[in-house]
Design an enzyme around this catalytic site. Structure first.
Site, PDB file in Angstrom:
ATOM      1  CD  GLU A 202      -2.884  -1.227   2.308  1.00  9.27           C
ATOM      2  OE1 GLU A 202      -4.044  -1.637   2.151  1.00  9.27           O
ATOM      3  OE2 GLU A 202      -2.399  -0.950   3.428  1.00  9.27           O
TER       4      GLU A 202
ATOM      5  CG  ASP B  94     -12.171  -8.192   0.065  1.00  7.22           C
ATOM      6  OD1 ASP B  94     -13.116  -8.398   0.833  1.00  7.22           O
ATOM      7  OD2 ASP B  94     -11.127  -7.590   0.406  1.00  7.22           O
TER       8      ASP B  94
END
Length: 230
Positions: A13, A197
């Site tokens: 990230e 997700d």
């Protein structure tokens, strides 16, 4: 002048961020790496915390207390609760809650402890900047409550309970703990998540497949914000 902290939970990230900033100086502290850098004239410190609320709290505190950052932006990924969110979508938190905080046996609501708040709001000015960045880039930006807990949710029943209980649109594992730290230290903060997700039975597969691309989307957006923060 602002000194801006940028956090992620995982190395994936922050790697897209480190690829675009300049004058990087790596500082080792408390078993972690902190990257002092500049981006278009702005002084920033980048770090990933490791996964979960405890590590996120530690990293946020160090960024604010040791590195003296006076604004904090968290960039990362999240699972969708709302059916309106698809993989790759961006959502900003208008508030953060802890879905796994439970002392209901003492008559309190889920997510609450005495002298605390169930939901901590994020900084309005930075949310406004985010919306302006999204408009300029032609991006759709969703907004809502994001729920945090020390568990990777890959269960439709649990996901629905979190959504119903907290009116949350997405869930992840760090944001609310960062909110607690920033709120206590009176530091404006902002949470941006790219959906990786759907927090259902397929979540593990989707997460692995879309982590890198979702993290890059989120990181690019955060750097556009940095440029516009005073």
């Amino acid at each position: 002048m602002s000194k801006i902290a940028i956090m992620g939970a995982m190395s994936e990230e922050i790697e897209p961020l480190l690829a675009k900033v300049k004058n990087i100086k790596r500082v080792e502290y408390a078993n972690n790496s902190y990257y002092e850098a500049t981006y278009k004239g702005k002084e920033i410190v980048i770090a990933y915390s490791k996964i979960g609320k405890v590590f996120a709290s530690l990293t946020a505190t160090i960024l604010l207390e040791k590195f003296k950052c006076n604004k904090l932006l968290f960039s990362g990924v999240a699972g969708a609760i709302s059916p309106d969110l698809n993989i790759g979508d961006l959502i900003i938190a208008d508030g953060l809650c802890q879905h796994d905080l439970d002392i209901v046996a003492f008559g309190h609501p889920y997510g609450y402890v005495p002298e605390g708040e169930v939901c901590i709001p994020t900084d309005v000015k930075m949310r406004t900047i985010a919306k302006e960045v999204a408009q300029k880039r032609g991006l759709t930006l969703k907004e809502g409550i994001i729920a945090t807990g020390d568990q990777f949710v890959a269960n439709s029943e649990r996901k629905e309970w979190i959504g119903d209980t907290f009116n949350a649109k997405a869930l992840e594992m760090e944001g609310a703990s960062v909110a607690v730290i920033c709120n206590a230290l009176d530091v404006p903060f902002f949470i941006l998540r790219a959906i990786s997700d759907s927090a259902n039975d397929e979540a593990g597969v989707d997460f692995d497949e879309f982590l890198a691309s979702s993290a890059k989307i989120s990181a690019d957006f955060i750097l556009d914000m940095v440029e516009n923060i005073e």
